[in-house]
Design a protein around this motif. Structure first.
Motif, PDB file in Angstrom:
ATOM      1  N   LEU A  12      -7.180 -34.683 -15.110  1.00 22.51           N
ATOM      2  CA  LEU A  12      -6.789 -36.156 -14.866  1.00 22.51           C
ATOM      3  C   LEU A  12      -7.331 -37.319 -15.874  1.00 22.51           C
ATOM      4  O   LEU A  12      -6.568 -37.888 -16.346  1.00 22.51           O
ATOM      5  N   GLY A  13      -8.505 -36.769 -16.246  1.00 19.02           N
ATOM      6  CA  GLY A  13      -9.257 -38.017 -17.119  1.00 19.02           C
ATOM      7  C   GLY A  13      -8.656 -37.780 -18.333  1.00 19.02           C
ATOM      8  O   GLY A  13      -8.341 -38.808 -19.010  1.00 19.02           O
ATOM      9  N   GLY A  14      -8.636 -36.566 -18.877  1.00 24.51           N
ATOM     10  CA  GLY A  14      -8.373 -36.473 -20.366  1.00 24.51           C
ATOM     11  C   GLY A  14      -6.799 -36.749 -20.507  1.00 24.51           C
ATOM     12  O   GLY A  14      -6.442 -37.536 -21.529  1.00 24.51           O
ATOM     13  N   SER A  15      -6.001 -36.178 -19.398  1.00 27.02           N
ATOM     14  CA  SER A  15      -4.638 -36.645 -19.593  1.00 27.02           C
ATOM     15  C   SER A  15      -4.201 -38.257 -19.420  1.00 27.02           C
ATOM     16  O   SER A  15      -3.337 -38.808 -20.008  1.00 27.02           O
ATOM     17  N   GLY A  16      -5.144 -38.700 -18.593  1.00 27.89           N
ATOM     18  CA  GLY A  16      -5.055 -40.175 -18.458  1.00 27.89           C
ATOM     19  C   GLY A  16      -5.210 -40.955 -19.713  1.00 27.89           C
ATOM     20  O   GLY A  16      -4.652 -41.916 -20.017  1.00 27.89           O
ATOM     21  N   VAL A  17      -6.299 -40.546 -20.367  1.00 27.19           N
ATOM     22  CA  VAL A  17      -6.522 -41.249 -21.775  1.00 27.19           C
ATOM     23  C   VAL A  17      -5.309 -40.955 -22.684  1.00 27.19           C
ATOM     24  O   VAL A  17      -4.776 -42.001 -23.625  1.00 27.19           O
ATOM     25  N   GLN A  46      -4.529 -43.165 -12.077  1.00 23.22           N
ATOM     26  CA  GLN A  46      -4.873 -42.148 -12.525  1.00 23.22           C
ATOM     27  C   GLN A  46      -6.259 -41.963 -12.895  1.00 23.22           C
ATOM     28  O   GLN A  46      -7.003 -41.244 -12.564  1.00 23.22           O
ATOM     29  N   LEU A  47      -6.711 -42.995 -13.950  1.00 23.69           N
ATOM     30  CA  LEU A  47      -8.040 -43.036 -14.529  1.00 23.69           C
ATOM     31  C   LEU A  47      -9.035 -43.162 -13.205  1.00 23.69           C
ATOM     32  O   LEU A  47      -9.984 -42.459 -13.084  1.00 23.69           O
ATOM     33  N   ILE A  48      -8.692 -44.196 -12.462  1.00 25.19           N
ATOM     34  CA  ILE A  48      -9.456 -44.524 -11.412  1.00 25.19           C
ATOM     35  C   ILE A  48      -9.914 -43.289 -10.612  1.00 25.19           C
ATOM     36  O   ILE A  48     -10.947 -42.980 -10.040  1.00 25.19           O
ATOM     37  N   HIS A  49      -8.624 -42.656  -9.964  1.00 30.55           N
ATOM     38  CA  HIS A  49      -8.965 -41.599  -9.234  1.00 30.55           C
ATOM     39  C   HIS A  49      -9.330 -40.291  -9.824  1.00 30.55           C
ATOM     40  O   HIS A  49     -10.039 -39.504  -9.091  1.00 30.55           O
ATOM     41  N   ALA A  50      -9.151 -40.138 -11.066  1.00 29.33           N
ATOM     42  CA  ALA A  50     -10.141 -38.996 -11.626  1.00 29.33           C
ATOM     43  C   ALA A  50     -11.658 -39.264 -11.464  1.00 29.33           C
ATOM     44  O   ALA A  50     -12.258 -38.358 -11.112  1.00 29.33           O
ATOM     45  N   ALA A  77      -6.374 -36.111  -5.589  1.00 31.82           N
ATOM     46  CA  ALA A  77      -5.248 -35.185  -6.411  1.00 31.82           C
ATOM     47  C   ALA A  77      -3.937 -35.480  -6.483  1.00 31.82           C
ATOM     48  O   ALA A  77      -2.735 -35.644  -7.347  1.00 31.82           O
ATOM     49  N   LEU A  78      -3.436 -35.231  -4.986  1.00 34.71           N
ATOM     50  CA  LEU A  78      -1.939 -35.376  -4.631  1.00 34.71           C
ATOM     51  C   LEU A  78      -1.386 -36.717  -4.893  1.00 34.71           C
ATOM     52  O   LEU A  78      -0.201 -36.917  -5.432  1.00 34.71           O
ATOM     53  N   GLY A  79      -2.455 -37.940  -4.593  1.00 38.21           N
ATOM     54  CA  GLY A  79      -1.870 -39.085  -4.722  1.00 38.21           C
ATOM     55  C   GLY A  79      -1.755 -39.416  -6.063  1.00 38.21           C
ATOM     56  O   GLY A  79      -0.769 -40.266  -6.609  1.00 38.21           O
ATOM     57  N   VAL A  80      -2.337 -38.893  -7.072  1.00 39.71           N
ATOM     58  CA  VAL A  80      -2.067 -39.292  -8.297  1.00 39.71           C
ATOM     59  C   VAL A  80      -0.727 -38.563  -8.788  1.00 39.71           C
ATOM     60  O   VAL A  80      -0.003 -39.147  -9.608  1.00 39.71           O
ATOM     61  N   LEU A  81      -0.672 -37.247  -8.443  1.00 38.40           N
ATOM     62  CA  LEU A  81       0.427 -36.712  -8.757  1.00 38.40           C
ATOM     63  C   LEU A  81       1.825 -37.430  -8.244  1.00 38.40           C
ATOM     64  O   LEU A  81       2.879 -37.598  -8.931  1.00 38.40           O
ATOM     65  N   PHE A  82       1.545 -37.865  -7.025  1.00 38.69           N
ATOM     66  CA  PHE A  82       2.858 -38.402  -6.349  1.00 38.69           C
ATOM     67  C   PHE A  82       2.949 -39.858  -7.003  1.00 38.69           C
ATOM     68  O   PHE A  82       4.107 -40.391  -7.321  1.00 38.69           O
ATOM     69  N   PHE A  83       1.999 -40.906  -7.082  1.00 41.66           N
ATOM     70  CA  PHE A  83       1.986 -41.956  -7.463  1.00 41.66           C
ATOM     71  C   PHE A  83       2.093 -42.117  -8.829  1.00 41.66           C
ATOM     72  O   PHE A  83       3.175 -42.954  -9.221  1.00 41.66           O
ATOM     73  N   SER A  84       1.259 -41.761  -9.698  1.00 44.08           N
ATOM     74  CA  SER A  84       1.411 -41.964 -11.273  1.00 44.08           C
ATOM     75  C   SER A  84       2.542 -41.058 -11.606  1.00 44.08           C
ATOM     76  O   SER A  84       3.296 -41.467 -12.624  1.00 44.08           O
ATOM     77  N   GLY A  85       2.682 -39.786 -11.168  1.00 43.65           N
ATOM     78  CA  GLY A  85       3.813 -38.853 -11.596  1.00 43.65           C
ATOM     79  C   GLY A  85       5.185 -39.543 -11.355  1.00 43.65           C
ATOM     80  O   GLY A  85       6.013 -39.501 -12.285  1.00 43.65           O
ATOM     81  N   SER A  86       5.339 -40.287 -10.319  1.00 39.67           N
ATOM     82  CA  SER A  86       6.629 -40.957 -10.112  1.00 39.67           C
ATOM     83  C   SER A  86       6.873 -42.085 -11.021  1.00 39.67           C
ATOM     84  O   SER A  86       8.020 -42.339 -11.558  1.00 39.67           O
ATOM     85  N   LEU A  87       5.860 -42.875 -11.265  1.00 40.99           N
ATOM     86  CA  LEU A  87       5.866 -43.722 -12.374  1.00 40.99           C
ATOM     87  C   LEU A  87       6.317 -43.398 -13.731  1.00 40.99           C
ATOM     88  O   LEU A  87       7.116 -43.695 -14.368  1.00 40.99           O
ATOM     89  N   TYR A  88       5.580 -42.462 -14.094  1.00 39.92           N
ATOM     90  CA  TYR A  88       6.006 -41.702 -15.249  1.00 39.92           C
ATOM     91  C   TYR A  88       7.423 -41.391 -15.300  1.00 39.92           C
ATOM     92  O   TYR A  88       8.081 -41.532 -16.490  1.00 39.92           O
ATOM     93  N   THR A 102       6.712 -43.220  -4.903  1.00 40.02           N
ATOM     94  CA  THR A 102       5.332 -43.918  -5.391  1.00 40.02           C
ATOM     95  C   THR A 102       4.467 -44.376  -4.384  1.00 40.02           C
ATOM     96  O   THR A 102       3.417 -44.240  -4.223  1.00 40.02           O
ATOM     97  N   PRO A 103       5.054 -45.107  -3.304  1.00 38.02           N
ATOM     98  CA  PRO A 103       4.450 -45.635  -1.965  1.00 38.02           C
ATOM     99  C   PRO A 103       3.601 -44.267  -1.190  1.00 38.02           C
ATOM    100  O   PRO A 103       2.777 -44.696  -0.894  1.00 38.02           O
ATOM    101  N   LEU A 104       4.148 -43.269  -1.125  1.00 37.63           N
ATOM    102  CA  LEU A 104       3.602 -42.087  -0.692  1.00 37.63           C
ATOM    103  C   LEU A 104       2.501 -41.632  -1.402  1.00 37.63           C
ATOM    104  O   LEU A 104       1.336 -41.335  -0.758  1.00 37.63           O
ATOM    105  N   GLY A 105       2.564 -41.638  -2.912  1.00 36.34           N
ATOM    106  CA  GLY A 105       1.249 -41.305  -3.357  1.00 36.34           C
ATOM    107  C   GLY A 105       0.136 -42.391  -3.230  1.00 36.34           C
ATOM    108  O   GLY A 105      -0.618 -42.234  -2.958  1.00 36.34           O
TER     109      GLY A 105
END
Length: 125
Positions: A12-17, A46-50, A77-88, A102-105
């Motif tokens: 999550l950290g590396g991919s966030g960068v 994503q970076l905060i939650h990493a 981890a699931l929150g990043v997947l749903f929240f950030s993933g949906s925004l991407y 997004t709000p579910l994440g």
């Protein structure tokens, strides 16, 4: 489980960068400004939650793999997947049904913080 969480932290950290750099240099002028802002929000969370997940790993090393810590890590981890993933996905023209994901994440991330709070209460005993 702490090893899995540490691997997820690094992923999550590396991919966030990488995603942040791509957004700053590769998306400007190519997507609408509101989508770029949503994308940046996804990277930020994503970076905060990493880092939060890394904190969970450190706590597991100190106090063991307690249920509340395991839950916090999974929810982050699931929150990043749903929240950030949906925004991407929305940034790149994904289906509109990603909007409600997004709000579910976000709720999953909040759940992670609640689980961490519970862990703190239990560890302090």
């Amino acid at each position: 489980m702490s090893k899995l969480y540490l691997l997820l932290t690094a992923l999550l950290g590396g991919s966030g960068v990488i995603l942040g750099a791509f957004g700053a240099h590769g998306l400007r002028g190519k997507v609408a400004e509101n989508l770029l802002e949503a994308y940046k929000t996804g990277v930020h969370y994503q970076l905060i939650h990493a880092l939060a997940l890394f904190g969970v790993v450190l706590l597991m090393q100190q106090w063991g793999e307690r249920t509340s810590l395991l839950a916090a890590g999974a929810l982050f981890a699931l929150g990043v997947l749903f929240f950030s993933g949906s925004l991407y996905g929305l940034t790149f023209g994904g289906p509109r049904w990603l909007g409600p994901v997004t709000p579910l994440g976000g709720l999953l991330m909040i759940g992670g913080w609640v689980a961490l709070f519970i862990a703190a209460l239990n560890i302090a005993k």
